[in-house]
Design an enzyme around this catalytic site. Structure first.
Site, mmCIF file in Angstrom:
data_model
loop_
_atom_site.group_PDB
_atom_site.id
_atom_site.type_symbol
_atom_site.label_atom_id
_atom_site.label_comp_id
_atom_site.label_asym_id
_atom_site.label_seq_id
_atom_site.Cartn_x
_atom_site.Cartn_y
_atom_site.Cartn_z
ATOM 1 N N HIS A 85 0.803 -1.222 0.000
ATOM 2 C CA HIS A 85 0.000 0.000 0.000
ATOM 3 C C HIS A 85 0.837 1.274 0.000
ATOM 4 O O HIS A 85 0.285 2.366 -0.153
ATOM 5 C CB HIS A 85 -0.980 0.007 1.177
ATOM 6 C CG HIS A 85 -2.275 0.678 0.859
ATOM 7 N ND1 HIS A 85 -3.420 0.508 1.610
ATOM 8 C CD2 HIS A 85 -2.631 1.520 -0.143
ATOM 9 C CE1 HIS A 85 -4.408 1.229 1.089
ATOM 10 N NE2 HIS A 85 -3.951 1.850 0.033
ATOM 11 N N ASP A 124 -3.341 3.577 7.991
ATOM 12 C CA ASP A 124 -2.156 3.975 7.213
ATOM 13 C C ASP A 124 -1.805 5.444 7.433
ATOM 14 O O ASP A 124 -1.406 6.157 6.504
ATOM 15 C CB ASP A 124 -2.353 3.678 5.728
ATOM 16 C CG ASP A 124 -2.431 2.178 5.450
ATOM 17 O OD1 ASP A 124 -2.023 1.400 6.323
ATOM 18 O OD2 ASP A 124 -2.897 1.795 4.360
#
Length: 301
Positions: A100, A127
């Site tokens: 990611h 994140d």
């Protein structure tokens, strides 16, 4: 359904984390038949192949708070440039990861083209870590923070501007593993989050209705979907590097993709964290392709 000109960009990198194999994700997704599926729906598809990723780690001291920084910067910069060119050509960028951390590059390539880009972050994780808060040093836990302008300068300043997106235009869906520093940042920055608690309590229909209504009220001029396959429960996606039990179901995810398609708002997308080494008979890549089918207008009748 509007016919789209879709440009596929593969990003075969695993530098954003430490479990090998996710660099083979783009190949697994292609093997699962994504190009044929999108063409069958009626879209024009151009597969641009993969971003070139060096297999040699840079020399020098290792920063335990920013693992593989040089490599991530290189990959992110190359991806940002490719995405920028695709949007300039009035095509729909569809990016395959890879871990990611690639979202750093995707959003850097998109941000110059929109004054008010919205982002749906479909993920078990927020994140939103920074070098100061990261428990692991893995940059795949930082891309959303980087994109709102927080983190190492070399990541934040890819394509020489920051921030790439506004925190109030971000909606995280499916979160169930959020670090303490990320919780604080969510509160500070006013980031909207639908955890599994909200999905269980309200249902996916209500969550997506509310999320899309919120983004419309924000007058977003584009909408990027960043979908981490670990957003789904590992029962459906066993081939991910950081599985978290209790996730979104297969059917709920299809519904979310169908509602995004019906909204007509999505202008770019990325699907990340497919790891064939950890997978079972390419199950996770097949799920990714099926979800893309729903996102791009596939119907049963």
């Amino acid at each position: 359904m509007n016919k789209l000109n879709i440009s596929i960009i593969g990003v075969p990198t695993d530098y954003g984390q430490t479990r090998r194999g996710v660099d083979m994700g783009p190949s697994a997704i292609r093997y699962a038949g994504i190009v044929e599926r999108l063409e069958a729906i009626g879209h024009d598809v151009q597969d641009q192949g993969d971003i070139r990723v060096s297999q040699k780690l840079a020399d020098g001291a290792v920063d335990e708070k920013l693992l593989n920084l040089e490599e991530v910067v290189d990959v992110s910069t190359a991806l940002a440039n490719s995405v920028h060119e695709v949007v300039e050509q009035k095509k729909f960028p569809l990016v395959f990861g890879g871990d990611h951390s690639i979202a750093i590059g995707t959003l850097a390539g998109l941000g110059e083209h929109y004054k008010n880009l919205g982002v749906i972050w479909y993920d078990a994780h927020a994140d939103l870590n920074t070098p100061e808060t990261t428990p692991s040093g893995n940059i795949h836990g930082m891309p959303l923070a980087v994109s709102i302008g927080l983190g190492h300068e070399r990541l934040v300043q890819i394509r020489n501007y920051a921030p790439k997106i506004k925190p109030e235009n971000v909606i995280i869906i499916g979160a169930r593993s959020v670090d303490p520093g990320e919780r604080e940042l969510i509160r500070q920055q006013g980031i909207k989050v639908y955890t599994m608690h909200e999905i269980d309590r309200l249902g996916m229909t209500r969550v997506m209705e509310d999320a899309l209504a919120y983004l419309k009220e924000r007058n977003v001029d584009g909408l990027h979907l960043s979908l981490d396959l670990d957003g789904l429960d590992p029962l459906y996606t066993p081939g991910v590097g950081t599985p978290v039990p209790g996730g979104i179901t297969y059917r709920e995810s299809h519904l979310a993709m169908e509602m995004l398609q019906e909204s007509g708002m999505v202008t770019s997308a990325e699907f990340v964290e497919v790891n064939p080494i950890l997978d079972e008979k390419n199950t996770t890549a097949n799920v990714a392709v099926a979800l893309m089918g729903s996102l791009f207008g596939e119907t049963l009748v």
